[in-house]
Design an enzyme around this catalytic site. Sequence first.
Site, PDB file in Angstrom:
ATOM      1  N   ASN A 147      -0.647  -7.208  -5.811  1.00 44.37           N
ATOM      2  CA  ASN A 147      -2.023  -7.200  -5.330  1.00 44.37           C
ATOM      3  C   ASN A 147      -2.038  -8.093  -4.094  1.00 44.37           C
ATOM      4  O   ASN A 147      -1.759  -9.294  -4.191  1.00 44.37           O
ATOM      5  CB  ASN A 147      -2.945  -7.750  -6.422  1.00 44.37           C
ATOM      6  CG  ASN A 147      -4.401  -7.815  -5.959  1.00 44.37           C
ATOM      7  OD1 ASN A 147      -4.705  -7.696  -4.754  1.00 44.37           O
ATOM      8  ND2 ASN A 147      -5.301  -8.000  -6.906  1.00 44.37           N
ATOM      9  N   ASP A 204       2.764  -2.120  -4.195  1.00 42.92           N
ATOM     10  CA  ASP A 204       1.410  -1.600  -4.427  1.00 42.92           C
ATOM     11  C   ASP A 204       0.908  -2.146  -5.754  1.00 42.92           C
ATOM     12  O   ASP A 204       1.712  -2.599  -6.567  1.00 42.92           O
ATOM     13  CB  ASP A 204       1.418  -0.054  -4.454  1.00 42.92           C
ATOM     14  CG  ASP A 204       0.069   0.536  -4.067  1.00 42.92           C
ATOM     15  OD1 ASP A 204      -0.902   0.306  -4.819  1.00 42.92           O
ATOM     16  OD2 ASP A 204      -0.024   1.198  -3.019  1.00 42.92           O
ATOM     17  N   GLY A 263      -0.398   4.749  -1.228  1.00 40.42           N
ATOM     18  CA  GLY A 263      -1.524   5.396  -0.573  1.00 40.42           C
ATOM     19  C   GLY A 263      -1.111   6.614   0.240  1.00 40.42           C
ATOM     20  O   GLY A 263       0.078   6.940   0.342  1.00 40.42           O
ATOM     21  N   GLN A 264      -2.118   7.262   0.828  1.00 41.99           N
ATOM     22  CA  GLN A 264      -1.865   8.508   1.568  1.00 41.99           C
ATOM     23  C   GLN A 264      -0.846   8.300   2.683  1.00 41.99           C
ATOM     24  O   GLN A 264       0.115   9.060   2.811  1.00 41.99           O
ATOM     25  CB  GLN A 264      -3.184   9.029   2.162  1.00 41.99           C
ATOM     26  CG  GLN A 264      -3.035  10.380   2.858  1.00 41.99           C
ATOM     27  CD  GLN A 264      -4.164  10.686   3.838  1.00 41.99           C
ATOM     28  OE1 GLN A 264      -4.984   9.821   4.163  1.00 41.99           O
ATOM     29  NE2 GLN A 264      -4.207  11.917   4.309  1.00 41.99           N
ATOM     30  N   GLY A 277       0.840  -1.196   0.000  1.00 43.57           N
ATOM     31  CA  GLY A 277       0.000   0.000   0.000  1.00 43.57           C
ATOM     32  C   GLY A 277       0.871   1.240   0.000  1.00 43.57           C
ATOM     33  O   GLY A 277       0.504   2.293   0.529  1.00 43.57           O
ATOM     34  N   ILE A 301      -6.676  11.273   8.893  1.00 44.69           N
ATOM     35  CA  ILE A 301      -5.283  11.694   8.744  1.00 44.69           C
ATOM     36  C   ILE A 301      -5.190  12.809   7.710  1.00 44.69           C
ATOM     37  O   ILE A 301      -5.662  12.658   6.577  1.00 44.69           O
ATOM     38  CB  ILE A 301      -4.374  10.509   8.315  1.00 44.69           C
ATOM     39  CG1 ILE A 301      -4.533   9.328   9.287  1.00 44.69           C
ATOM     40  CG2 ILE A 301      -2.918  10.964   8.216  1.00 44.69           C
ATOM     41  CD1 ILE A 301      -3.995   9.545  10.681  1.00 44.69           C
ATOM     42  N   LYS A 361     -12.789  -3.578   9.567  1.00 45.37           N
ATOM     43  CA  LYS A 361     -11.715  -3.227  10.512  1.00 45.37           C
ATOM     44  C   LYS A 361     -11.970  -3.884  11.870  1.00 45.37           C
ATOM     45  O   LYS A 361     -11.039  -4.349  12.526  1.00 45.37           O
ATOM     46  CB  LYS A 361     -11.608  -1.698  10.658  1.00 45.37           C
ATOM     47  CG  LYS A 361     -11.010  -1.013   9.431  1.00 45.37           C
ATOM     48  CD  LYS A 361      -9.551  -1.394   9.219  1.00 45.37           C
ATOM     49  CE  LYS A 361      -8.929  -0.722   8.015  1.00 45.37           C
ATOM     50  NZ  LYS A 361      -7.566  -1.224   7.710  1.00 45.37           N
ATOM     51  N   TYR A 417     -16.609  -0.798   5.767  1.00 42.57           N
ATOM     52  CA  TYR A 417     -15.231  -0.516   6.158  1.00 42.57           C
ATOM     53  C   TYR A 417     -15.046  -0.760   7.664  1.00 42.57           C
ATOM     54  O   TYR A 417     -14.117  -1.454   8.085  1.00 42.57           O
ATOM     55  CB  TYR A 417     -14.908   0.932   5.799  1.00 42.57           C
ATOM     56  CG  TYR A 417     -13.563   1.433   6.252  1.00 42.57           C
ATOM     57  CD1 TYR A 417     -12.395   0.935   5.693  1.00 42.57           C
ATOM     58  CD2 TYR A 417     -13.471   2.436   7.226  1.00 42.57           C
ATOM     59  CE1 TYR A 417     -11.159   1.418   6.095  1.00 42.57           C
ATOM     60  CE2 TYR A 417     -12.239   2.926   7.629  1.00 42.57           C
ATOM     61  CZ  TYR A 417     -11.088   2.418   7.063  1.00 42.57           C
ATOM     62  OH  TYR A 417      -9.872   2.890   7.473  1.00 42.57           O
TER      63      TYR A 417
HETATM   64  N1  SER Z   1     -10.139   8.158   7.247  1.00 39.93           N
HETATM   65  C1  SER Z   1     -10.934   6.971   7.185  1.00 39.93           C
HETATM   66  C2  SER Z   1     -12.177   7.188   6.441  1.00 39.93           C
HETATM   67  O1  SER Z   1     -12.675   8.283   6.481  1.00 39.93           O
HETATM   68  C3  SER Z   1     -11.262   6.491   8.555  1.00 39.93           C
HETATM   69  O2  SER Z   1     -10.351   5.524   8.931  1.00 39.93           O
HETATM   70  O3  SER Z   1     -12.695   6.281   5.867  1.00 39.93           O
END
Ligand code: SER
Length: 311
Positions: free
Chosen positions: A52, A34, A11-12, A8, A172, A146, A142
């Site tokens: 992947n 990635d 990613g950000q 990853g 973040i 998690k 999501y």
């Molecule tokens: N930043 C994430 C989201 O908004 C939360 O973990 O999905």
Amino acid sequence: MEKILLIGACGQIGAELTMQLRAAYGDGNVVAADVKEPNSEIRESGPFEHLNVLDAASFGDILERHSPTQIYNLAAMLSATGEKYPLKAWDLNMNGLLNTLELSIIHEVKKVYWPSSIAVFGPTTPRVMTPQETVMEPNTIYGISKQAGERLCEWYHQKKGVDVRSLRYPGIISYKTEPGGGTTDYAVDIYFQAKRKGSYECFLKEGTALPMMYMPDAIRATMELMEAPANTISVRSSYNLAAMTFAPEEVAASIQKEIPDFAVSYAPDFRQAIAESWPASIDDSVARKDWGWKPEFDLDAMTKDMLEHVR
Ligand code: SER
């Protein structure tokens, strides 16, 4: 010597964590991976593999070739995109983690990092200063992935001895690599639009307070957790982690201290309901006690730094 595989890496969080890990452990010792093409900074500073995370055979092949001592798996689909593609989100978030945990046993990887999120909490969770252990009934795919992932981490630690560590990241905020598909993403975009247009239309309502963190704190928290001695880690699901909390009008006011004409309007969409199901603030006292966590950036310090760096 530590050798790290970070999945990853485009990613950000992954893009910045890759560079910080390379600075700490040596460029050649951090293999970035990635499905996407890496930016030039990542490609030119160290090894990169296309991967992947759902392809267990290729994943195993990369572990065979590089023999990492640590894996960071940051590949995930976030909350807003997950609601649009629930089966894909579930597949990537769950099976990516399972591949990581299973392959870490086969290839004798010493430590695993996997991020969780404030999304593990839901509408029945106490919203203010949400404790480490509390009611968890997430209502996004999501968040459900998690929360299930946290249970898997704890199970693999207890039953299989995997040294897996995790943080429940708040939203973040950063300027280097764009976030994608999250509910907290407005708090990144608002800085870019403040600089580019002088105005911003927010997809959350005024008064929607959410826990947030500036990227340098998130990177430091991740590295401090991974460097902490195993016997100091009392939480093997995932640690609450906090720095600041704000609603859209509060970040707008912080920006207006630097850009007085900045204007915000509000047009809430489906992400409003997601935000309302999450905590407004987080009690991270267990992380502070166990491995000495302490944030550095508050809202105004972050705003100053963001506005200096956003182009
Ligand atoms: N930043 C994430 C989201 O908004 C939360 O973990 O999905």
